[in-house]
Design an enzyme around this catalytic site. Sequence first.
Site, PDB file in Angstrom:
ATOM      1  N   ASP A  17       0.868  -1.160   0.000  1.00 21.17           N
ATOM      2  CA  ASP A  17       0.000   0.000   0.000  1.00 21.17           C
ATOM      3  C   ASP A  17       0.915   1.222   0.000  1.00 21.17           C
ATOM      4  O   ASP A  17       2.103   1.123   0.332  1.00 21.17           O
ATOM      5  CB  ASP A  17      -0.894  -0.038   1.250  1.00 21.17           C
ATOM      6  CG  ASP A  17      -1.737   1.203   1.371  1.00 21.17           C
ATOM      7  OD1 ASP A  17      -2.411   1.567   0.385  1.00 21.17           O
ATOM      8  OD2 ASP A  17      -1.733   1.814   2.450  1.00 21.17           O
ATOM      9  N   ASP A  19       0.003   5.128   0.991  1.00 24.61           N
ATOM     10  CA  ASP A  19      -0.174   6.065   2.101  1.00 24.61           C
ATOM     11  C   ASP A  19      -0.338   5.316   3.416  1.00 24.61           C
ATOM     12  O   ASP A  19      -1.185   4.443   3.550  1.00 24.61           O
ATOM     13  CB  ASP A  19      -1.393   6.949   1.844  1.00 24.61           C
ATOM     14  CG  ASP A  19      -1.319   7.648   0.499  1.00 24.61           C
ATOM     15  OD1 ASP A  19      -0.258   8.211   0.195  1.00 24.61           O
ATOM     16  OD2 ASP A  19      -2.313   7.609  -0.247  1.00 24.61           O
ATOM     17  N   GLN A  67      -6.559   5.681  -4.966  1.00 24.00           N
ATOM     18  CA  GLN A  67      -6.468   7.142  -4.925  1.00 24.00           C
ATOM     19  C   GLN A  67      -7.824   7.718  -5.336  1.00 24.00           C
ATOM     20  O   GLN A  67      -7.976   8.348  -6.383  1.00 24.00           O
ATOM     21  CB  GLN A  67      -5.332   7.640  -5.825  1.00 24.00           C
ATOM     22  CG  GLN A  67      -3.948   7.222  -5.368  1.00 24.00           C
ATOM     23  CD  GLN A  67      -3.589   7.785  -4.001  1.00 24.00           C
ATOM     24  OE1 GLN A  67      -3.863   8.949  -3.696  1.00 24.00           O
ATOM     25  NE2 GLN A  67      -2.978   6.964  -3.153  1.00 24.00           N
ATOM     26  N   ARG A 112     -10.430  -1.579  -7.244  1.00 23.29           N
ATOM     27  CA  ARG A 112     -10.409  -0.815  -5.993  1.00 23.29           C
ATOM     28  C   ARG A 112     -10.364  -1.772  -4.813  1.00 23.29           C
ATOM     29  O   ARG A 112     -11.232  -2.612  -4.641  1.00 23.29           O
ATOM     30  CB  ARG A 112     -11.638   0.087  -5.907  1.00 23.29           C
ATOM     31  CG  ARG A 112     -11.668   0.924  -4.646  1.00 23.29           C
ATOM     32  CD  ARG A 112     -12.829   1.921  -4.668  1.00 23.29           C
ATOM     33  NE  ARG A 112     -13.139   2.396  -3.339  1.00 23.29           N
ATOM     34  CZ  ARG A 112     -12.412   3.240  -2.637  1.00 23.29           C
ATOM     35  NH1 ARG A 112     -11.303   3.730  -3.154  1.00 23.29           N
ATOM     36  NH2 ARG A 112     -12.770   3.601  -1.426  1.00 23.29           N
TER      37      ARG A 112
END
Length: 187
Positions: A17, A19, A67, A112
């Site tokens: 991942d 962030d 995002q 997603r």
Amino acid sequence: MGKHALSGAPRPAVFLDRDGTLNLQVVRAGRPFPPATVAEFQLFPGVPEACRRLKAAGFALVVATNQPDVGRGAQRRDIVEAMHARLRALLPELDGIEVCYDPGQGEPSRRRKPEPGMLRDAAAALNLDLARSWMIGDRWRDIECGRRAGVRTVFLDFGYAEKVETPADFTVASFPAAVAAILGAKP
């Protein structure tokens, strides 16, 4: 992502991942958010060295990041792409970056997270063996995505105000600790 599959035996990967895993997240009201600008984009301490350890152990390294602010109109795609250019410069060991810009507002999306589409697409493009691979992330979506893709998982627990229902194979407090868990795990 790579333009062609690599020849030879499939290799294991560590899916990362972005962030809150590789780079510092912005936490507001117990929830993590991505940096808003390239200037705010900073890696956690120890990330470059830990990525080099994974690469030296034979793992492909692929970022898999939602995002949704781009799809929602709250962030410009060129800024996210500039962050990824900086990420590639800081971590030349990366084999690829998979991004899902879908807004995640009730619309189905195979890419997603928690859906495993980004991991499966990278596996097909880079000749990766999901059964010998891992996912590292700081959100429930990352861990569930890994489970759905058939990879082992490492959860970075920052104590966010959200529930993680899918148990991870390992739970740790830092990216270097996640890498140590992977390198110390039995195949």
